[in-house]
Scaffold this active site. Sequence first.
Site, PDB file in Angstrom:
ATOM      1  N   LYS A 206      22.460  34.091  37.325  1.00  0.00           N
ATOM      2  CA  LYS A 206      22.092  34.855  38.520  1.00  0.00           C
ATOM      3  C   LYS A 206      21.156  36.006  38.138  1.00  0.00           C
ATOM      4  CE  LYS A 206      24.268  37.580  42.175  1.00  0.00           C
ATOM      5  NZ  LYS A 206      25.519  37.953  42.820  1.00  0.00           N
ATOM      6  N   GLU A 212      24.752  36.026  26.391  1.00  0.00           N
ATOM      7  CA  GLU A 212      25.165  34.710  25.881  1.00  0.00           C
ATOM      8  C   GLU A 212      24.199  33.622  26.345  1.00  0.00           C
ATOM      9  OE1 GLU A 212      27.096  36.916  27.388  1.00  0.00           O
ATOM     10  OE2 GLU A 212      29.201  36.777  26.772  1.00  0.00           O
ATOM     11  N   GLY A 267      28.843  35.369  41.754  1.00  0.00           N
ATOM     12  CA  GLY A 267      28.824  34.351  40.690  1.00  0.00           C
ATOM     13  C   GLY A 267      29.941  33.335  40.844  1.00  0.00           C
ATOM     14  N   ARG A 268      31.172  33.816  41.065  1.00  0.00           N
ATOM     15  CA  ARG A 268      32.318  32.887  41.127  1.00  0.00           C
ATOM     16  C   ARG A 268      32.382  32.135  42.451  1.00  0.00           C
ATOM     17  NH1 ARG A 268      33.357  38.005  40.825  1.00  0.00           N
ATOM     18  NH2 ARG A 268      34.587  39.173  42.328  1.00  0.00           N
ATOM     19  N   GLU A 353      39.316  37.367  38.816  1.00  0.00           N
ATOM     20  CA  GLU A 353      38.146  38.248  38.831  1.00  0.00           C
ATOM     21  C   GLU A 353      38.018  38.896  40.215  1.00  0.00           C
ATOM     22  OE1 GLU A 353      34.764  36.818  36.381  1.00  0.00           O
ATOM     23  OE2 GLU A 353      33.542  37.493  38.044  1.00  0.00           O
ATOM     24  N   HIS A 384      56.030  18.456  29.783  1.00  0.00           N
ATOM     25  CA  HIS A 384      56.537  18.272  28.422  1.00  0.00           C
ATOM     26  C   HIS A 384      56.274  19.505  27.575  1.00  0.00           C
ATOM     27  CE1 HIS A 384      57.433  13.988  29.034  1.00  0.00           C
ATOM     28  NE2 HIS A 384      56.486  14.131  29.962  1.00  0.00           N
ATOM     29  N   LYS A 494      29.828  43.102  29.432  1.00  0.00           N
ATOM     30  CA  LYS A 494      28.432  42.763  29.131  1.00  0.00           C
ATOM     31  C   LYS A 494      27.765  43.884  28.330  1.00  0.00           C
ATOM     32  CE  LYS A 494      27.663  39.579  32.963  1.00  0.00           C
ATOM     33  NZ  LYS A 494      26.787  39.098  34.021  1.00  0.00           N
TER      34      LYS A 494
END
Length: 536
Positions: A206, A212, A267-268, A353, A384, A494
């Site tokens: 965005k 990264e 973003g999410r 978030e 399990h 960030k």
Amino acid sequence: MSNLTQSPAWQALAAHRDSLASTPIRELFAQDRERVERFSREAAGVYVDYSKNLINDDTIALLAALARQAGVEERRRAMFAGERINVTEDRPVLHVALRERSGAAILVDGENVISNVLGVLAKMRRFTDAVREGAWRGHTGRAITDVVNIGIGGSDLGPRMVCEALKPYGRRALTMHFVSNVDGADMAEVLQAVDPETTLFVIASKTFTTRETLLNAHTARAWFLRSGAAEAAIAKHFVAVSTNEGAVAAFGIDPGNMFEFWDWVGGRYSLWSAIGLPIALYIGMDAFEALLAGAHAMDRHFAEAPLEQNLPVLLALIGIWHTNFFCAASHLIAPYDRYLHRLPAYLQQLDMESNGKSVTLSGERVDYATGPVIWGEPGTNGQHAFFQLLHQGSALIPADFIVCMQPHHGLDAHHEVLLANCFAQTEALMNGSHAKDAPHRSFDGNRPTNTICVDKLDPASLGAVLALYEHKVFVQGVIWNINSFDQWGVELGKRLAVTIEGEITQPDTTGAHDRSTTSLIDRFKARRNARAESAN
Ligand code: G6Q
């Protein structure tokens, strides 16, 4: 005490909890033969059975009163109208506009955002059709066989999860890869598996400033050029999805190869935008639009249904009931469907978030619990492993079991066993069992669950389920009076590494830190220097 916890609706719920807390849920079934009909609903192809919670008609009425008192209806209207409800970033919150299929206009600063949305969808269709049909080719004339999405957080989790969930609709000749981590192992593994002549890189960011993503994108570009491709060939192999055209051009991607979205898409909440480009490449644009249509059907239900009959509102209220009145600090997502194996990670970001906040809209510290820890694994694997704690642990962990009636494979016996396990678990969590004189073998029961069912996991039903969770998170944020749409904790992350990154690249200068941090940096440098010396 805060206004919320002092409010009449909250106080009434606290008193109601005290009167109901010692009732086993199974007894509520014994008292009311129509309990399932009363506490289950269907909307947009999603059926939710919420009868296995410690609730009765009074609980729902009191919780709905809390929602009304908190202004859920007004805030819902404001979100759909494009008002700037993300107050700390001064932005509208309009992921719902990305899937608005009715032709209705939504205005932001006097501009109808829907026409921009439709324009980008049309560009995505032209591009994805060309790649899928082989008209878009790599620089040596070969068709694209691999797509590598480079992005992180909201620019990764949604497309990655949906591509996994909709694998049966995916083009098997196209292999999808997702590189998010700055750990070079992530990129190195993918670059080993792909051919530069037939690979398309989608750089998804965005802001187009995320460390990264930019480092991964530069590494991919250097690898591509090292293969002998000319600079001009980049246009055939690198496209961008961003709101930041200047930074995309500075990276060397032609803005004609950029797919735009807007700052009013968080973003999410962005998989519905051009961030969904890998999804559209994989399943095709028609199926991508079916995903949008499924989400839109849930949007309509959320916008129109009365609170007491509104699925996202009901899930939100039941979550508040557990978090704030029964001290549940986490919430399990248990999809009984292998294709949904990335859903818990996706919902972790969406929920944590959004509602991992402890300051109200007006800046006061809350005196009540907010967003729970979200976690999960697909069934039956979890049974399990950690299900022991659900049945007999000391913490109350409410859970959503998500199940599809019809599988995508022909292995019916497997599906029957899978569903039998799902239903048996929710039954056992509710009923418990009591072995006389054997406390270790006794199960208290009364562990609350929702069961969320779709007939088949297809683009439309997946879209509806995801929108269900988005709106659930929204409603909870409104009731907790927090801003679900900022992420200052992520922004801090960030910035944090920048100083140490500058120091770590130098041979010996380490700045002022606490002694633990300094010694860790020095330890890394000493090992790195020793490796370099022994290599010389
Ligand atoms: C999402 C968050 C965060 C964001 C990533 C990537 O809501 O803001 O997960 O999506 O940090 O940011 P960019 O897309 O700007 O690279």
